[in-house]
Write an enzyme that holds these catalytic residues in place. Sequence first.
Site, PDB file in Angstrom:
ATOM      1  N   ASP A 190       0.861  -1.199   0.000  1.00 46.85           N
ATOM      2  CA  ASP A 190       0.000   0.000   0.000  1.00 46.85           C
ATOM      3  C   ASP A 190       0.887   1.235   0.000  1.00 46.85           C
ATOM      4  O   ASP A 190       1.372   1.675   1.044  1.00 46.85           O
ATOM      5  CB  ASP A 190      -0.924  -0.005   1.217  1.00 46.85           C
ATOM      6  N   HIS A 195       0.875   7.882   4.046  1.00 47.21           N
ATOM      7  CA  HIS A 195       1.554   7.158   5.121  1.00 47.21           C
ATOM      8  C   HIS A 195       3.075   7.360   5.119  1.00 47.21           C
ATOM      9  O   HIS A 195       3.791   6.742   5.908  1.00 47.21           O
ATOM     10  CB  HIS A 195       1.233   5.661   5.012  1.00 47.21           C
ATOM     11  N   ILE A 210       0.178   9.161   8.792  1.00 53.30           N
ATOM     12  CA  ILE A 210      -0.507   8.267   9.731  1.00 53.30           C
ATOM     13  C   ILE A 210      -0.216   6.809   9.369  1.00 53.30           C
ATOM     14  O   ILE A 210       0.190   6.504   8.252  1.00 53.30           O
ATOM     15  CB  ILE A 210      -2.031   8.529   9.755  1.00 53.30           C
ATOM     16  N   GLY A 213      -4.375   1.952   8.218  1.00 49.16           N
ATOM     17  CA  GLY A 213      -5.397   1.323   9.050  1.00 49.16           C
ATOM     18  C   GLY A 213      -5.207  -0.187   9.113  1.00 49.16           C
ATOM     19  O   GLY A 213      -5.413  -0.818  10.149  1.00 49.16           O
TER      20      GLY A 213
HETATM   21  C1  LIG Z   1      -6.716   5.549   1.958  1.00 50.56           C
HETATM   22  C2  LIG Z   1      -6.492   5.578   3.439  1.00 50.56           C
HETATM   23  C3  LIG Z   1      -6.008   4.536   4.093  1.00 50.56           C
HETATM   24  C4  LIG Z   1      -5.871   4.503   5.563  1.00 50.56           C
HETATM   25  O1  LIG Z   1      -5.356   3.537   6.032  1.00 50.56           O
HETATM   26  S1  LIG Z   1      -6.388   5.764   6.566  1.00 50.56           S
HETATM   27  C5  LIG Z   1      -6.055   5.166   8.217  1.00 50.56           C
HETATM   28  C6  LIG Z   1      -7.153   4.320   8.802  1.00 50.56           C
HETATM   29  N1  LIG Z   1      -8.415   5.000   8.844  1.00 50.56           N
HETATM   30  C7  LIG Z   1      -8.636   6.014   9.703  1.00 50.56           C
HETATM   31  O2  LIG Z   1      -7.784   6.437  10.449  1.00 50.56           O
HETATM   32  C8  LIG Z   1     -10.041   6.568   9.726  1.00 50.56           C
HETATM   33  C9  LIG Z   1     -10.466   6.807  11.142  1.00 50.56           C
HETATM   34  N2  LIG Z   1     -11.841   7.268  11.194  1.00 50.56           N
HETATM   35  C10 LIG Z   1     -12.141   8.580  11.126  1.00 50.56           C
HETATM   36  O3  LIG Z   1     -11.281   9.429  11.038  1.00 50.56           O
HETATM   37  C11 LIG Z   1     -13.587   8.905  11.180  1.00 50.56           C
HETATM   38  O4  LIG Z   1     -14.302   7.860  11.722  1.00 50.56           O
HETATM   39  C12 LIG Z   1     -14.209   9.230   9.790  1.00 50.56           C
HETATM   40  C13 LIG Z   1     -13.504  10.456   9.170  1.00 50.56           C
HETATM   41  C14 LIG Z   1     -14.104   8.025   8.859  1.00 50.56           C
HETATM   42  C15 LIG Z   1     -15.684   9.586  10.010  1.00 50.56           C
HETATM   43  O5  LIG Z   1     -15.699  10.571  10.960  1.00 50.56           O
HETATM   44  P1  LIG Z   1     -16.914  11.590  11.080  1.00 50.56           P
HETATM   45  O6  LIG Z   1     -17.219  12.194   9.746  1.00 50.56           O
HETATM   46  O7  LIG Z   1     -16.642  12.501  12.240  1.00 50.56           O
HETATM   47  O8  LIG Z   1     -18.048  10.567  11.429  1.00 50.56           O
HETATM   48  P2  LIG Z   1     -19.271  10.725  12.374  1.00 50.56           P
HETATM   49  O9  LIG Z   1     -19.719  12.166  12.435  1.00 50.56           O
HETATM   50  O10 LIG Z   1     -18.959  10.008  13.639  1.00 50.56           O
HETATM   51  O11 LIG Z   1     -20.358   9.872  11.556  1.00 50.56           O
HETATM   52  C16 LIG Z   1     -20.848  10.351  10.319  1.00 50.56           C
HETATM   53  C17 LIG Z   1     -21.514   9.198   9.580  1.00 50.56           C
HETATM   54  O12 LIG Z   1     -20.486   8.326   9.086  1.00 50.56           O
HETATM   55  C18 LIG Z   1     -20.623   7.026   9.669  1.00 50.56           C
HETATM   56  N3  LIG Z   1     -19.277   6.575   9.993  1.00 50.56           N
HETATM   57  C19 LIG Z   1     -18.480   7.057  10.964  1.00 50.56           C
HETATM   58  N4  LIG Z   1     -17.310   6.444  10.945  1.00 50.56           N
HETATM   59  C20 LIG Z   1     -17.365   5.534   9.952  1.00 50.56           C
HETATM   60  C21 LIG Z   1     -16.452   4.576   9.460  1.00 50.56           C
HETATM   61  N5  LIG Z   1     -15.237   4.431  10.032  1.00 50.56           N
HETATM   62  N6  LIG Z   1     -16.826   3.816   8.429  1.00 50.56           N
HETATM   63  C22 LIG Z   1     -18.056   3.928   7.876  1.00 50.56           C
HETATM   64  N7  LIG Z   1     -18.975   4.834   8.310  1.00 50.56           N
HETATM   65  C23 LIG Z   1     -18.618   5.611   9.334  1.00 50.56           C
HETATM   66  C24 LIG Z   1     -21.474   7.207  10.899  1.00 50.56           C
HETATM   67  O13 LIG Z   1     -22.192   6.029  11.204  1.00 50.56           O
HETATM   68  C25 LIG Z   1     -22.380   8.345  10.497  1.00 50.56           C
HETATM   69  O14 LIG Z   1     -23.420   7.827   9.712  1.00 50.56           O
HETATM   70  P3  LIG Z   1     -24.885   8.480   9.819  1.00 50.56           P
HETATM   71  O15 LIG Z   1     -24.730   9.902   9.377  1.00 50.56           O
HETATM   72  O16 LIG Z   1     -25.723   7.673   8.879  1.00 50.56           O
HETATM   73  O17 LIG Z   1     -25.305   8.364  11.240  1.00 50.56           O
END
Ligand SMILES: C/C=C/C(=O)SCCNC(=O)CCNC(=O)[C@H](O)C(C)(C)COP(=O)(O)OP(=O)(O)OC[C@H]1O[C@@H](n2cnc3c(N)ncnc32)[C@H](O)[C@@H]1OP(=O)(O)O
Length: 286
Positions: A190, A195, A210, A213
């Site tokens: 990846d 990253h 970061i 994931g």
């Molecule tokens: C290409 C990249 C590769 C990587 O490896 S990146 C590293 C690994 N991933 C991460 O670090 C991501 C960590 N997660 C986050 O930062 C946050 O989490 C998100 C930005 C993904 C979402 O945050 P927010 O927009 O603040 O979400 P909310 O306000 O809590 O929820 C909004 C809507 O989105 C849904 N949701 C929240 N988190 C996720 C998720 N992780 N996957 C899928 N859906 C998600 C909820 O349920 C809700 O939905 P509803 O509006 O219908 O109630």
Amino acid sequence: MIDYETLKARAFAPVEQSYTQRDTILYALGLGLGGDPLDAAHLRATYERAEGFCALPSMVNVLAGPGFWAMEPDTGLTWQKILHGEQSFTLHAPLPAEGTIVGETRITEIIDKGEGKGALIYSERRMTDKASGTLIATVEGTSFARGDGGFGGPTGPVKPVHTLPETEPEAVFEHRTLPGQALIYRLSGDYNPLHADPEVATGAGFKAPILHGLSTLGVASWSITAALADGDPAALTHLQLRFSSPVYPGETIRTEMWRDGDEVSFRARVVERDVVVLNNGLARLG
Ligand SMILES: C/C=C/C(=O)SCCNC(=O)CCNC(=O)[C@H](O)C(C)(C)COP(=O)(O)OP(=O)(O)OC[C@H]1O[C@@H](n2cnc3c(N)ncnc32)[C@H](O)[C@@H]1OP(=O)(O)O
């Protein structure tokens, strides 16, 4: 801008990947294993002559995939704003420590969370052992495309998330990631600059590159078997979770677990910042 029909029908050629024990070990090093070279559980994943050496089941997440295809120019996606939202994998047969795997990927659905919120891209990969034709694993992922909401696509149904018990965890396991862990992990396939490249990371809203994931997922997968399966990584046959917050390489990941027979509910938090980074986790042993 996402064109729903075009993106959903995007064709991914089958990917055939041959890998050796060296790749298997490199994957484990990319989880920060080997950080305690006197620990038998670390050696089991990082030294091919150690007793019980095997491929970590979570390695299916990096094999025979299409790579970070969102960077390709014809996707309509703002790739710099994509985060990995959810992941699951199921082992139908043990993953050999070396071999050739064929992966077939498809996009199963794209959900519109609304303008300014984002889009969810659901994908699935079926992975077959080339020599025997055996189905080894099914891997499913959700990309949270933060810059691509409001494209007029379906708003549901979204995948259900596993609910964790409200009691205190029954077991915990801590694993310190390495400061250079993302730079090792990316060599398993990846190469997203998020990253590795400080400028890309700050442009995406982070203070530094970061951790992938899937590296954090690998840490939790290994931690569950270290804590609850006598250190036998191959005991893990299924895992699903939601990524709830990013991890910076060098931070300590504490996996918090509740066991119910073969099933383990879990989440993981970064100890230094007391932030939950993996949530709604469910794993199956055996
Ligand atoms: C290409 C990249 C590769 C990587 O490896 S990146 C590293 C690994 N991933 C991460 O670090 C991501 C960590 N997660 C986050 O930062 C946050 O989490 C998100 C930005 C993904 C979402 O945050 P927010 O927009 O603040 O979400 P909310 O306000 O809590 O929820 C909004 C809507 O989105 C849904 N949701 C929240 N988190 C996720 C998720 N992780 N996957 C899928 N859906 C998600 C909820 O349920 C809700 O939905 P509803 O509006 O219908 O109630």
